[in-house]
Each structure stands twice: as C-alpha cells, then as structure tokens.
Design an enzyme around this catalytic site. Structure first.
Site, PDB file in Angstrom:
ATOM      1  N   LYS A  26       0.902  -1.413  -0.059  1.00 15.43           N
ATOM      2  CA  LYS A  26      -0.156   0.116  -0.048  1.00 15.43           C
ATOM      3  C   LYS A  26       0.801   1.336  -0.045  1.00 15.43           C
ATOM      4  CE  LYS A  26      -3.320  -2.676  -0.040  1.00 15.43           C
ATOM      5  NZ  LYS A  26      -3.463  -3.327  -1.524  1.00 15.43           N
ATOM      6  N   ARG A  45      -7.656  -7.447  -9.829  1.00 17.47           N
ATOM      7  CA  ARG A  45      -8.379  -8.740  -9.974  1.00 17.47           C
ATOM      8  C   ARG A  45      -9.570  -8.604 -10.325  1.00 17.47           C
ATOM      9  NH1 ARG A  45     -11.240  -8.110  -5.532  1.00 17.47           N
ATOM     10  NH2 ARG A  45     -10.352  -7.479  -3.527  1.00 17.47           N
ATOM     11  N   GLU A  97      -2.552  12.440   8.336  1.00 19.23           N
ATOM     12  CA  GLU A  97      -3.268  12.370   7.097  1.00 19.23           C
ATOM     13  C   GLU A  97      -4.382  13.118   7.185  1.00 19.23           C
ATOM     14  OE1 GLU A  97      -5.271   8.453   6.057  1.00 19.23           O
ATOM     15  OE2 GLU A  97      -3.306   7.797   5.399  1.00 19.23           O
ATOM     16  N   HIS A 153     -15.812  -2.820   7.360  1.00 23.12           N
ATOM     17  CA  HIS A 153     -14.981  -2.771   6.111  1.00 23.12           C
ATOM     18  C   HIS A 153     -15.222  -3.745   5.151  1.00 23.12           C
ATOM     19  CE1 HIS A 153     -12.557   0.780   7.818  1.00 23.12           C
ATOM     20  NE2 HIS A 153     -12.247  -0.391   8.827  1.00 23.12           N
TER      21      HIS A 153
END
Lengths: 169, 508
Positions: B118, B294, B202, B237
């Site tokens: 990531k 994918r 962030e 999530h």
C-alpha cells in the site's frame, strides 16, 4: 384445544385456541379475534395459509423447542406447547434462565480461547469461551450471573455444533 | 498469443462457478480444484475435470502454488483464472505460471508488485499525478513540525501510528486546542502497541464515500474505464450492498475519476480487469485509496449496466485480443447487488455454517443470483461466509431498489441463518433510499436495522404456529403409537430437524 405460544423476548405466553373443522380447515382464536383458516401443509416445513381471502406463505424452521416462522418477510420465534406439554415443561430452563445453564457451541469451529476456569464467579454477559469459525472469532457470553461448575472447552480443539462448552450455575 | 482451450479455476464457491459459466459459453473446457472440505461443492460438479489439492484450510490447499500448478499440468489446462482472494493478487504465483508456460488470466506480476504494497502504491500514484489522501509519507519528528503540517493541510486531521493499525495509536484532531494531548497519547499508544512511537499525519475525510472505478486494459496499450460502483454500505470494512451508477456522481465527476483511474492503470502498465478504489469527500474531492488487481466480487452490477461479460473480456485480453470498445459506455439503467452471508445479524453477525435444508432462489425479470450452494449442501466453516450475490437491474434506481426488495422477499434459506432480513432493512432505510450514504452509514445505523414488528403479521404467525404444532403432534401420535422416543427418532430421522435430535440426545 388451547396452545400457548411464547415469543422470544416476551414474558407472557399468548394463548391460541384451535378447533379442527376437518381436512385443512381450522377455527382459530388469537387476541380476542376468531378466524376461519385454510392451512395447507407442504413439504420442507412450508404452509400455505388462506385467511379471509388473504394468502400467507409461512416457512417453518424448528430449533429445539422453538419454532421460527417466516411470513411476509417477518420472522417470529415461538415456543409452542399445548397445556399438557406446558405442565410437563414448567420449571425447565426453556422458559427461563434460572437454574443450571449449559453453554454449547452455536456452530462447528475451533476453541481459540477459554476465558474462565471451574469455580470462577461470572457476571451476566461476561465472556466465557472464544470460538473461531469462518475466519471470525466469536465470544460466547454467560446468560446469567453465577459460578462456573463444569468446563468442557479446551483451547485449540475443534468442536461440533452444539458441543458442550461450559456450565454456569 | 494462442486461443485458450482449457481453463483451470484456482478458486471455489460462487466465483469458480461464475468463471466456468462463461468458459462453457465460449466453448472452453473447465478444470476445478477442491480441498477435502469441498468434495461435495458445486464447483466440482460444474467443471469438466476436477483435482484434489489438499486439506480444508486454504493455506494447505487453495493457496499452495505447487499443487495448483500440478493440477494444471495433469489436466492439460493452458490457462489459470484465479477468481478473487486466494492467489489472485500473488505476484510470485503469476511468475510461477509464466515459468510453467501457463497463461495467467490477470495482470502481469510487475503491475501487482507496483500496487500490492500500500505505501508503495501511494508513492507510485503520487509520482503519476494521481490524488492520494493528503498527508505525510514519512513519520514526523517533533510536535512543532506536526502542528505546522496540520495547519498547512487543515483540520480535522488524523494522527496515525506508522507501525500498525487496528485503531491503535490513532487520534482524530479537530483543532490546535487538542493537538498537544492527542500527539502525546497517539505516540504513547503507538509505542505500547507496536514498540515504535513513529506517527504520521493524514487529512481526516468527513463522511467519505467509497467509490471505485472498473478499469480494463489490453496488451496493445489500450486502457478504458467501465464507470463506477458505489460501495459505501460496509460493515467492518466489508461491503454489503453495491450499486451503479453511484447516486452521488455527476457525469463530469464520473469522467474525471475515470480519467484518473485510467492514468493510474497506465502508470503501472496494467493488463486485464482491475479496480481503482477512491474515497470521495463531502466537497466531492476524490483521493486514491488502493487498486485491486483482480476481478471484484461486485462485478455483476457493472455487467448489468454495460451489457458486457467481464470474465469473457478477461479471457479475450489474455488471448491477446484488442478491447472491443475504446471508451466507457454510458451506463444504461441502474443495478444493485446485495451479498447474502451465512451469518446471524441478531447475534452480532456470528457466522452460521451448517446444512442448507431447503432453498428457494429468487427469479423473474432482471434478477441474477450468483451462488455456489444447493439444497442439502453443508456450508463449511473454513471459508468466507458469503453464500450468494443477488443482483438486479431496472431502468431507474428507485425501481432497482423495489426489484431487489421483491427478489429478497422470494429468497428462502433454511437450516442456516442468513442476513437476508438485514439486507431488506438496509434497502428500506431512508438514508440508503436517499442515496447519499457514506462509509459510516451501517456502523451508525446498527440498531434500527433490526426491523419493526407488524402486530397483524405476528397474529398470523401465531395462528400458523398453532396449526403447525397441532399437525406435528397429530402426525407423531399417528405414526408412533406408543413408540419409545428412541425408536421414534430413528423412524423420523428424515423429518426431525437435527436441532431437535441434538437436543433430545442432550436430555437423555
């Protein structure tokens, strides 16, 4: 004859009076209203019920002494018993969480943690055992306050559905 | 590149069957792999050939590269489709397929490398000029520096532990007043949890939407996007409901996000089907989150509104063909997908594996059910609890919601508990119906989603329950005159639910 239906989460059982009229026809009274019902039982616990021209498809699923009914998207879970059976069962745990409580595995899986030992005093809602299934851990909690009197669960072992895990008294 | 004649599907359950369906339509032979727990699974019977790959846990079967490749060699497969999950985003497996001379239906290993990790993906995207969630890429040394930086990007901000996740060492800071204490506690929490007190910043996005863009690339350098999917209905999530078009996207924003997604795919020389995930904030700014290299679980909604078969497109691209279209089609109508899970929402979504004793699957106009289950099938407890994906199409969003509700009303699954009623409650919720629901929606609305009881229906259920008990008792009295309980269990084995049997054996 009279049936007592106790809904999950309700304190009082609701009486339903049933009079067979032959074949699939019944006269039924609930909450002071009497209905003429045509109830056709089909395979796999399905029932087609016609009441005053209204059509209800009921799906049944038994779970121990409890019957789950799915009807027009709503699910109700009842404990249904006639008077004789109710007398037989009076005082058993089915209608209360008094006395000895056996905690069983709600699904097949693996015991990943045992949080108590025999002799521990536990509060209602306190975690007893953690069972893992389908990549998720689930903590099983005590249904009442009391003492752990028996412990069948062992960390790291696989358990079948309904396997005995803990007894709280 | 030669035509593909035989595909091994390195997966199980609904996605394996989904891929095989397209293969059959294209006249391509199919090979299944199965673990010990899946000998009776439907994907084994759907395939032309099937090979055993090991014990139930996936790391000993579906994730063992050598076993999968061995099955491919034995079966004579010339290509492998990985589905989603398992080995689908494993670059070393892609290289192993190449080395074995087998076509991997998916992107090259290099593209997976670039997007897999990531932080590396974030750095790659910054280089390519793709907007990422603003923040520091490195930990911050002092509180003064952190404070200056926070003022620069604007409050609210998140202090995040560089060393880990799980909500540890995370602090949301609303303004300068709380800065000092938040800084201190984030650092000490990070140190306690990860043995490392490094913290970075962030920007905190208020009520973000999760919107993803489907991209497709061929081996000739053509890259297109196939519009978006709105996936903000998530629980822990995990996506629960997906739809397209997104109710919050204007055609301009769609074009802009699509363009950026294509840029991201080009930056890593992507090939095949991929998904670029974005967060969209209340001001409709969007930021790169990650790329899934994918086919996605929720691809059917894109198929509904574009009229394309994405698996067929994956195969064509793997055969070296050019993309049949060179720009995004305008979305036609609206599609919604709901994920049916073997879980019990009333018991904190506890998984509910077990035997499906009865199954009625919805049908009718523009309804699609992708599943791998059947009556009598035992849902194993080793894999993901998703048992089916129900998707619908209608000309408008309102009609699509009504159709999804109607279809869910037809769905009957007995023997295990599912989240079907929870899904109905989501679709009926005003916030969902309104269309502007963010990723926090399902977390916030936990309790009202249990549904309200209709007393009239409860009365009808009481009547039904009484008749049921009467008929059950009458049947018992008829079939078992004076029989002992033990004998009756044996005689009634087929009729009595396993629950009841288990309970009786406990009582004796």
């Amino acid at each position: 004859m009279r049936y007592f239906t106790k809904q999950q989460g309700q304190k009082e059982a609701v009486p339903v009076d049933l009079e067979p009229l032959g074949g699939d026809r019944f006269k039924l009274t609930v909450n002071g209203v009497t209905y003429q019902v045509d109830a056709l039982a089909l395979e796999h616990g399905t029932m087609s019920m016609l009441v005053d021209g209204q059509s209800y498809s009921a799906e049944f699923e038994e779970n121990g002494d409890e019957v789950g009914v799915l009807l027009r998207g709503q699910v109700n879970r009842f404990d249904v018993a006639d008077e004789r059976r109710l007398r037989l069962r009076a005082g058993t745990a089915a209608f209360s969480v008094e006395g000895k409580q056996l905690i069983t595995a709600p699904m097949p899986g693996k015991v990943v943690k045992v949080l108590v030992k025999v002799g521990d005093e536990v509060k209602e809602g306190q975690g007893l055992v953690v069972v893992e299934a389908m990549k998720m851990e689930n903590e099983l909690k005590s249904p009442k306050a009391g003492k752990v009197t028996e412990l069948f669960a062992k960390e790291g072992t696989a358990v079948e559905n309904n396997a005995k895990l803990v007894v709280v008294e | 590149m030669p035509k593909i004649r035989k595909v091994l599907v390195a997966n199980r359950g609904e996605i394996a069957i989904r891929v095989m369906r397209t293969c059959k339509e294209l006249g391509i032979a199919t090979v299944a792999v199965y673990s010990e727990a899946d000998r009776s699974a439907l994907h084994v019977r759907t395939a032309d050939q099937a090979y055993f790959v090991g014990p139930p846990p996936s790391r000993e079967s579906y994730l063992v590269q050598e076993r999968i490749l061995e099955a491919a060699k034995k079966s004579g497969a010339d290509a492998i489709h990985p589905g989603y999950g398992f080995l689908s985003e494993n670059a070393s497996f892609v290289r192993a397929c190449e080395a074995a001379g087998i076509t991997f239906i998916g992107p090259p290993a290099s593209a997976m490398d670039a997007m897999g990790e990531k932080t590396r993906a974030r750095a790659n995207m910054i280089k390519a000029g793709v907007p990422v969630v603003p923040g520091t890429t490195e930990p911050i040394a002092t509180e003064a520096e952190a404070r200056d930086y926070a003022q620069k990007i604007g409050f609210p901000i998140m202090l995040k532990a560089a060393g880990g996740g799980g909500g540890k060492g995370m602090r949301r800071v609303e303004g300068l007043a709380d800065f000092e204490s938040a800084w201190r506690s984030a650092k000490s929490e990070a140190l306690n949890a990860f043995g490392n007190d490094a913290v970075y910043i962030e920007k905190y996005l208020e009520k973000p939407h999760h919107v993803e863009i489907q991209v497709f690339a061929d081996t000739h350098g053509n890259v297109i996007h196939l519009n978006e999917r709105e996936c903000s209905a998530q629980r822990r999530h995990q996506k629960v409901v997906e739809e397209t078009p997104s109710p919050i996207l204007t055609p301009e924003l769609r074009a802009k996000m699509g363009e950026v997604a294509v840029k991201a795919a080009k930056a890593v020389n992507y090939v095949g089907a991929g998904t670029v995930e974005f967060l969209v904030d209340v001001h409709r700014n969007f930021y790169f989150l990650e790329m899934n290299t994918r086919l996605q679980v929720e691809h059917p909604v894109t198929e509904w509104v574009t009229g394309l078969d994405l698996v067929a497109l994956q195969i064509k691209v793997a055969e070296g063909e050019k993309l049949p279209l060179l720009q995004a089609p305008t979305p036609n109508g609206h599609s919604i997908e709901v994920r049916v899970y073997a879980e019990d929402p009333s018991r904190n979504f506890m998984p509910s594996p077990g035997k499906i004793t009865y199954l009625r699957v919805p049908g009718g106009p523009n309804v699609r059910d992708d599943s791998g289950v059947f009556p009598g099938y035992t849902v194993p407890n080793f894999y993901d609890p998703m048992i089916s994906k129900l998707s619908v199409w209608a000309p408008t969003r309102q009609e699509a919601i009504a159709r999804a509700q109607r279809a869910l009303g037809e769905y009957v699954v007995k023997g295990i508990t599912t989240n079907i009623r929870y899904l109905k409650a989501i679709l009926a919720h005003p916030e969902f119906v309104g269309g502007d629901y963010d990723t926090g929606f399902l977390g916030r609305e936990h309790t009202p989603l249990q549904g309200v009881e209709d007393p009239k229906l409860t009365d009808m259920a009481l009547l039904a329950g009484a008749v049921y008990a009467y008929q059950r008792d009458a049947k018992r009295a008829k079939t078992l005159p004076g029989a002992k309980a033990g004998a009756s269990d044996a005689a009634n084995q087929g009729r009595i639910s396993p629950w009841r049997l288990a309970l009786r054996s406990r009582r004796r």
